[in-house]
Each structure stands twice: as structure tokens, then as C-alpha cells.
Scaffold this motif. Structure first.
Motif, short mmCIF file in Angstrom:
data_model
loop_
_atom_site.label_atom_id
_atom_site.label_comp_id
_atom_site.label_asym_id
_atom_site.label_seq_id
_atom_site.Cartn_x
_atom_site.Cartn_y
_atom_site.Cartn_z
N THR A 25 49.26 49.43 2.96
CA THR A 25 48.15 48.96 2.14
C THR A 25 48.04 49.76 0.86
O THR A 25 47.88 49.21 -0.24
CB THR A 25 46.83 49.09 2.92
N VAL A 26 48.11 51.09 1.01
CA VAL A 26 47.94 51.94 -0.16
C VAL A 26 49.06 51.68 -1.18
O VAL A 26 48.81 51.50 -2.37
CB VAL A 26 47.91 53.43 0.24
N VAL B 252 39.57 53.69 8.43
CA VAL B 252 40.40 52.54 8.76
C VAL B 252 40.83 52.61 10.21
O VAL B 252 40.83 51.61 10.94
CB VAL B 252 41.63 52.46 7.84
N LEU B 253 41.18 53.82 10.64
CA LEU B 253 41.57 53.98 12.04
C LEU B 253 40.42 53.55 12.95
O LEU B 253 40.62 52.91 13.97
CB LEU B 253 41.93 55.44 12.33
N GLU B 254 39.23 53.86 12.52
CA GLU B 254 38.07 53.57 13.35
C GLU B 254 37.72 52.09 13.36
O GLU B 254 37.52 51.49 14.41
CB GLU B 254 36.87 54.38 12.84
N THR B 255 37.67 51.49 12.18
CA THR B 255 37.21 50.10 12.11
C THR B 255 38.35 49.09 12.21
O THR B 255 38.13 47.95 12.57
CB THR B 255 36.51 49.83 10.76
N GLY B 256 39.54 49.52 11.86
CA GLY B 256 40.65 48.59 11.89
C GLY B 256 40.66 47.66 10.69
O GLY B 256 41.54 46.82 10.55
N SER B 257 39.69 47.82 9.82
CA SER B 257 39.65 46.94 8.65
C SER B 257 40.18 47.70 7.44
O SER B 257 39.72 48.79 7.11
CB SER B 257 38.22 46.49 8.39
N VAL B 258 41.16 47.11 6.77
CA VAL B 258 41.76 47.80 5.64
C VAL B 258 41.08 47.44 4.32
O VAL B 258 41.47 47.91 3.27
CB VAL B 258 43.27 47.46 5.50
N GLU B 259 40.05 46.60 4.42
CA GLU B 259 39.45 46.11 3.18
C GLU B 259 38.90 47.25 2.33
O GLU B 259 39.15 47.32 1.13
CB GLU B 259 38.32 45.15 3.52
N ALA B 260 38.14 48.10 3.00
CA ALA B 260 37.54 49.22 2.26
C ALA B 260 38.64 50.10 1.66
O ALA B 260 38.54 50.54 0.52
CB ALA B 260 36.65 50.04 3.19
N LEU B 261 39.68 50.28 2.45
CA LEU B 261 40.78 51.12 1.98
C LEU B 261 41.46 50.49 0.77
O LEU B 261 41.76 51.17 -0.21
CB LEU B 261 41.80 51.32 3.10
N GLN B 262 41.66 49.19 0.87
CA GLN B 262 42.28 48.47 -0.23
C GLN B 262 41.48 48.70 -1.51
O GLN B 262 42.04 49.00 -2.56
CB GLN B 262 42.24 46.97 0.07
N HIS B 263 40.19 48.54 -1.34
CA HIS B 263 39.29 48.71 -2.46
C HIS B 263 39.42 50.12 -3.04
O HIS B 263 39.58 50.31 -4.24
CB HIS B 263 37.86 48.47 -2.00
N TYR B 264 39.39 51.08 -2.13
CA TYR B 264 39.48 52.46 -2.56
C TYR B 264 40.82 52.73 -3.23
O TYR B 264 40.90 53.38 -4.27
CB TYR B 264 39.28 53.41 -1.37
#
Lengths: 131, 300
Positions: B149-150, B76-88
Motif C-alpha cells: 500500500t505504501v 492497520v494491523l489492528e483494523t485490517g483497513s488500509v484506507e487510513a494508511l493509504q491516506h497517510y
């Protein structure tokens, strides 16, 4: 049986019982008249039991239920037992929610059950030994 | 808020006020975190254990999950997108919610990871306070957003699970069981509130019509407590059933409940109550047989 009569109620004789069907919702005047007709018919037909079928009604207001209760009592005075049949689940639920009751007036599921009920309880001497 | 989204192509929403270009900072930071992945992760896992969080998990699971969380975090730090994190985070929540992991634990571990990483940044850039400042400027909003987000994902997931369970419970909670011809049993288990009482009555009335029931046994052994409201619901159910032509027998009123009902003065005089389900069934059989016998005798 569902003919367009002068009142939306039909009163038929079945053995020693009267089978009364209410086809549509009655207003207060019709209800009064129905009560009058029925109490008279009990004497005419020398009926021992009355089945009032309200399956076609999707609402039963307080006046309606009171009238039915009164009819039950009047019929008893005229020597006939009354049973209400065909109260729909929704109607039953609405009635108890609104605190309306049929008092001591017995109910049965449908016409068949109503006939069975009268056959079982109809004997004048408290449903006992010999009929 | 998305100060850290200074990733690559054009879409830099940088609120970088200093004269320096911060473009290189996040990639550098990410590289640093990747390089020290094992060390930082272990440090973090250690602190999680120290704080007695996630005790419901085995050490193996802890190791696996912390690695995943770590990698997602860095990503997330790298891409700035939280979508994957949200999913995870949702996925993780789904796995850990049934094991009783609490919200504070989930938030706790993410905040711990944030602190561990921040600490490592302090160490790495301690020689250059200004650079450290800028690194933290880039890191902090991103880290906070991740924590947010988490936490939100976890709570949402938990709410979803709760909703699902409520639905399931609602469906399961009003079984109307035909025992034999003309006889229904309605076992009530759990707290009876207004909504449930309504549903229950509805189901029962439909059941009476469907099975042409003459007798219904309502067993309240599984009802933890009865107050005035619940008692009145029961009275209504009994009355409504009677209007449909079915007699109701109530069984399983415990000594405590019986005392409560009498004390609060609920009128159950009209109700046919029997001590236990067995007795209730016997009584029901008696009513049914009596009915049949009478019927047979009278119709001849």
C-alpha cells in the motif's frame, strides 16, 4: 458584399487595387474560373495590386494554394502585385504541416494590412525614394 | 489474501486451517507492538539511519514521521483497513516528494519496519514455535499488504505530482509576449518536442492574430539542443507565421547549434537569424519602422 452571385467570389475595385474575397470553399472548376476572371479583371481595371482575402476559408488544399500561387505569378506578369490576406491560424498551420507553401507570394494579416503592404511595396521601382 | 482481517464482528475471512482459533492473535500482537512502541520505533529509526535512508530529513522530522508511520502501521494491523494508511501514505508522499525522497527509500523504510517487528515477534514467541508460526501467519500477509500500500501510494502520488508539473510546464512553456505594438517575443526554454512545437506554433499564430503582429522574435537561447526534427519545427513555425503576414526573426542560436544545423544540412536559408535577443529586437524595430516609414511615405 456577401451577395449570392454566380461565383462565390467577389472582385471589387479599390483605387488602383482589386480586392478579391473568396466567400466559400471553391471546387477545382470554380477555382479555375476564378483565376481566369481575375487575370482578365486586372487588365480591365488596370490594377496595380491585388488583395485576395481568404479569411472565410477554413481549409486550403494543395490545388487551392497552387492556384493562388499561379495567380500571383500571372498577376505579376500583368503588372500587379498580389498579397494574400486573412489566412486563419489553423489553415496556416495545416498548410505548413502538409508541406504546402505560397512560394514567394506575400501574405498579410487582414485587408487593412494587405492595403498597407501594397501601398508600401506597390511602387514599381522597388519601394525606393520618390514614388 | 486478507487473512489478517479476523478482527471482531463476523467478517472473519479467516483462512485459518489449524485447529486453533486465531482470533486472539492479532489483538495480542497489536498489544505487544503498542507496549513496546518506543523501543521498537527507536530500533527501527536506528536501522533506517544506518541504511542511510531518508537523509533528506532532519532528525526531528525523522522522529515525528517514524512515530506516525509506526502508529499507522499498528493501526492497520489492528483494523485490517488500509484506507487510513493509504491516506497517510499519500499525505506523507506529498510532503517528502519535493525533497527528493526516492521510491526505494520509502519501500526500504517500510520493509525495515516489517523486519524489526518480525524480529521482535521472534523474540517474544521463541519459546513456542507453533504459536510463533501462527503469529507470523497472521502478521506476514498484513505486513506485506502494508508495504504494498505504501509503495503504491507513494508512486501514485509521485505520478500525480509529475502530471501536475507537466501540465504547469505546458502552460508556462509557451508565453507569447507583446513587446510593443506589432511586435511579439516568443522565448523558448527547454526541450522542444513535437507536441510542444505544435502548441507553440498554435499559440504564436493566435498571438499574431490577436496582437496584429508584424514581426515576431523567437528566442531559442534556452533550448538545450537542436536536431533535425526541432529545426524542421522551427522552419514550419516560421512559414506558418509568414502565411499570417508576420516576419520572424530567430535569435539565440548558440555556436554549437549553428554548427550542428549546418552539419546535418537543415536548410535555414529562408530564416532571418540574429545572434542574440538584443540584436533581434533592434532588427525588429528596424523592420517595423521601415514598414511605417514606407507606408507613410507611399500613402501621401
Amino acid at each position: 458584399m456577401i451577395q449570392q452571385g454566380p461565383t462565390p467570389v467577389s472582385i471589387l475595385r479599390e483605387g488602383s487595387n482589386l480586392v478579391v474575397s473568396i466567400h466559400t470553399a471553391l471546387d477545382d472548376t470554380q477555382m479555375e474560373r476564378f483565376r481566369h476572371d481575375l487575370v482578365a479583371a486586372i487588365g480591365q481595371h488596370r490594377a496595380r495590386g491585388v488583395i485576395i482575402d481568404v479569411a472565410a476559408l477554413d481549409v486550403l488544399d494543395s490545388f487551392g494554394s497552387r492556384t493562388l500561387r499561379d495567380i500571383g505569378e500571372m498577376a505579376r506578369l500583368r503588372g500587379a502585385r498580389t498579397v494574400i490576406v486573412g489566412i486563419q491560424p489553423d489553415v496556416a498551420f495545416a498548410m505548413v504541416r502538409l508541406g504546402m507553401s505560397m512560394g514567394a507570394l506575400p501574405s498579410a494579416l487582414d485587408l487593412e494590412e494587405g492595403l498597407a503592404f501594397l501601398a508600401q511595396a506597390g511602387s514599381p521601382t522597388q519601394g525606393g525614394s520618390s514614388g | 489474501m486478507t487473512q489478517f482481517q479476523t478482527t471482531t464482528d463476523g467478517q472473519r475471512e479467516g483462512s485459518v486451517e489449524s485447529g486453533y482459533s486465531d482470533d486472539g492473535l492479532l489483538p495480542e500482537l497489536v498489544a505487544h507492538l503498542r507496549e513496546n512502541r518506543t523501543r521498537l520505533r527507536d530500533q527501527w529509526a536506528h536501522r533506517v539511519t544506518e541504511a542511510s535512508l531518508l537523509e533528506a530529513m532532519t532528525p526531528q522530522e525523522m522522529a515525528a514521521e517514524t512515530t506516525l508511520v509506526y502508529d499507522n502501521y499498528v493501526e492497520v494491523l489492528e483494523t485490517g483497513s488500509v484506507e487510513a494508511l493509504q491516506h497517510y501514505a499519500r499525505d506523507l508522499s506529498e510532503r517528502i516528494i519535493p525533497r527528493g525522497v526516492e521510491t526505494h527509500e520509502v519501500v526500504g523504510i517500510v520493509l525495515l519496519l516489517r523486519d524489526v517487528l518480525a524480529r521482535s515477534l521472534f523474540e517474544k514467541y521463541s519459546h513456542d514455535p507453533e504459536l510463533l508460526n501462527r503469529v507470523l501467519d497472521a502478521y506476514e500477509p498484513a505486513a506485506n499488504r502494508i508495504a504494498n500500500t505504501v509503495a503504491v501510494s507513494f508512486v501514485e502520488e509521485r505520478e500525480r505530482v509529475i502530471r501536475e508539473q507537466q501540465d504547469a510546464l505546458r502552460e508556462l512553456s509557451t508565453p507569447v509576449l507583446p513587446v510593443r505594438e506589432r511586435l511579439l517575443i516568443l522565448p523558448i526554454i527547454g526541450v522542444l518536442d513535437s507536441e510542444r512545437a505544435r502548441q507553440l506554433t498554435e499559440q504564436l499564430l493566435l498571438g499574431i492574430r490577436r496582437h496584429r503582429a508584424r514581426v515576431v522574435v523567437i528566442d531559442v537561447t534556452g533550448v538545450p539542443g537542436v536536431d533535425e526534427t526541432v529545426a524542421n519545427h522551427l522552419v514550419q513555425t516560421v512559414d506558418a507565421s509568414r502565411l499570417m503576414g508576420a516576419s520572424v526573426i530567430i535569435t539565440g542560436l548558440s555556436p554549437t547549434i549553428a554548427q550542428t544545423l549546418v552539419t546535418i544540412g537543415v536548410d535555414l536559408g529562408k530564416m532571418n537569424t540574429i545572434g542574440d535577443l538584443q540584436g533581434g529586437l533592434e532588427e525588429a524595430e528596424r523592420l517595423l519602422e521601415y514598414g511605417v516609414a514606407q507606408q507613410g511615405g507611399a500613402s501621401t
